[in-house]
Design a protein around this motif. Structure first.
Motif, short mmCIF file in Angstrom:
data_model
loop_
_atom_site.label_atom_id
_atom_site.label_comp_id
_atom_site.label_asym_id
_atom_site.label_seq_id
_atom_site.Cartn_x
_atom_site.Cartn_y
_atom_site.Cartn_z
N GLN A 147 0.84 -1.20 0.00
CA GLN A 147 0.00 0.00 0.00
C GLN A 147 0.87 1.24 0.00
OE1 GLN A 147 -2.76 -0.24 3.26
NE2 GLN A 147 -3.74 -2.07 2.46
N GLN A 148 0.28 2.36 -0.40
CA GLN A 148 0.97 3.63 -0.36
C GLN A 148 0.12 4.62 0.41
OE1 GLN A 148 1.92 4.86 -4.35
NE2 GLN A 148 3.92 3.86 -4.21
N ALA A 149 0.79 5.53 1.10
CA ALA A 149 0.10 6.58 1.85
C ALA A 149 0.79 7.91 1.59
CB ALA A 149 0.10 6.27 3.34
N LYS A 150 0.00 8.97 1.51
CA LYS A 150 0.55 10.31 1.36
C LYS A 150 0.69 10.90 2.77
CE LYS A 150 -1.42 11.10 -3.15
NZ LYS A 150 -2.35 11.87 -3.96
N THR A 151 1.90 11.27 3.12
CA THR A 151 2.17 11.83 4.44
C THR A 151 2.76 13.22 4.29
OG1 THR A 151 4.47 11.09 4.64
CG2 THR A 151 2.76 9.48 5.20
N ALA A 152 3.00 13.88 5.40
CA ALA A 152 3.63 15.20 5.38
C ALA A 152 5.04 15.11 4.79
CB ALA A 152 3.69 15.78 6.79
N ASN A 153 5.65 13.93 4.84
CA ASN A 153 7.00 13.74 4.30
C ASN A 153 7.00 13.15 2.89
OD1 ASN A 153 8.31 14.70 6.59
ND2 ASN A 153 8.09 12.74 7.61
N GLY A 154 5.84 13.09 2.27
CA GLY A 154 5.75 12.52 0.92
C GLY A 154 5.05 11.17 0.93
N VAL A 155 5.15 10.47 -0.19
CA VAL A 155 4.50 9.17 -0.34
C VAL A 155 5.40 8.10 0.28
CG1 VAL A 155 3.65 7.47 -1.99
CG2 VAL A 155 3.30 9.90 -2.42
N VAL A 156 4.80 7.23 1.10
CA VAL A 156 5.53 6.12 1.72
C VAL A 156 4.78 4.82 1.45
CG1 VAL A 156 6.54 7.54 3.54
CG2 VAL A 156 4.38 6.38 3.95
N SER A 157 5.53 3.72 1.50
CA SER A 157 4.90 2.41 1.34
C SER A 157 4.44 1.92 2.71
CB SER A 157 5.89 1.43 0.72
OG SER A 157 7.04 1.31 1.52
N GLY A 158 3.46 1.03 2.69
CA GLY A 158 2.93 0.49 3.94
C GLY A 158 2.60 -0.98 3.81
N ALA A 159 2.79 -1.70 4.89
CA ALA A 159 2.48 -3.14 4.93
C ALA A 159 1.32 -3.36 5.90
CB ALA A 159 3.69 -3.94 5.37
N PRO A 160 0.19 -3.87 5.41
CA PRO A 160 -0.94 -4.12 6.32
C PRO A 160 -0.64 -5.30 7.25
CG PRO A 160 -1.48 -4.81 4.07
CD PRO A 160 -0.13 -4.19 4.03
N VAL A 161 -1.02 -5.13 8.51
CA VAL A 161 -0.85 -6.17 9.53
C VAL A 161 -2.09 -6.17 10.43
CG1 VAL A 161 1.68 -6.03 9.58
CG2 VAL A 161 0.33 -4.61 11.13
N VAL A 162 -2.24 -7.21 11.25
CA VAL A 162 -3.27 -7.24 12.28
C VAL A 162 -2.54 -7.43 13.61
CG1 VAL A 162 -5.28 -8.44 13.20
CG2 VAL A 162 -5.01 -8.17 10.74
N LEU A 163 -2.74 -6.49 14.52
CA LEU A 163 -2.12 -6.55 15.84
C LEU A 163 -3.00 -7.39 16.76
CD1 LEU A 163 -1.15 -2.79 16.16
CD2 LEU A 163 0.27 -4.67 15.32
N ASP A 164 -2.39 -8.33 17.48
CA ASP A 164 -3.16 -9.17 18.40
C ASP A 164 -3.92 -8.32 19.41
OD1 ASP A 164 -2.29 -11.51 17.20
OD2 ASP A 164 -0.62 -11.75 18.58
N SER A 165 -3.23 -7.30 19.95
CA SER A 165 -3.90 -6.40 20.90
C SER A 165 -3.18 -5.07 20.95
CB SER A 165 -3.96 -7.02 22.30
OG SER A 165 -2.65 -7.15 22.84
#
Length: 71
Positions: free
Chosen positions: A6-24
């Protein structure tokens, strides 16, 4: 073994992202299970709480250096 699909637009530009599920996730007296999250591939040294997570609360506000969460 993270898949940065995935990609996200942030204040520092476009960054890549990895989706995860946190146990808690525990914040003070609140614990949520099976929380969807994104591991940010950018140069980020501090975890962030996104609006999708904050929407789990009835309200939130910042007072000085404190985040006040209400359920």
């Amino acid at each position: 073994r993270l898949a940065f699909t995935q990609q996200a637009k942030t204040a520092n530009g476009v960054v890549s992202g990895a989706p995860v599920v946190l146990d808690s996730v525990t914040l003070g007296p609140f614990t949520d299970r099976n929380v969807r999250a994104i591991v940010n591939g950018g140069d980020l040294h501090t975890p962030l709480l996104g609006m999708n997570y904050l929407d789990r609360f009835r309200s939130f506000r910042i007072e000085g250096d404190r985040l006040i969460l209400v359920r």
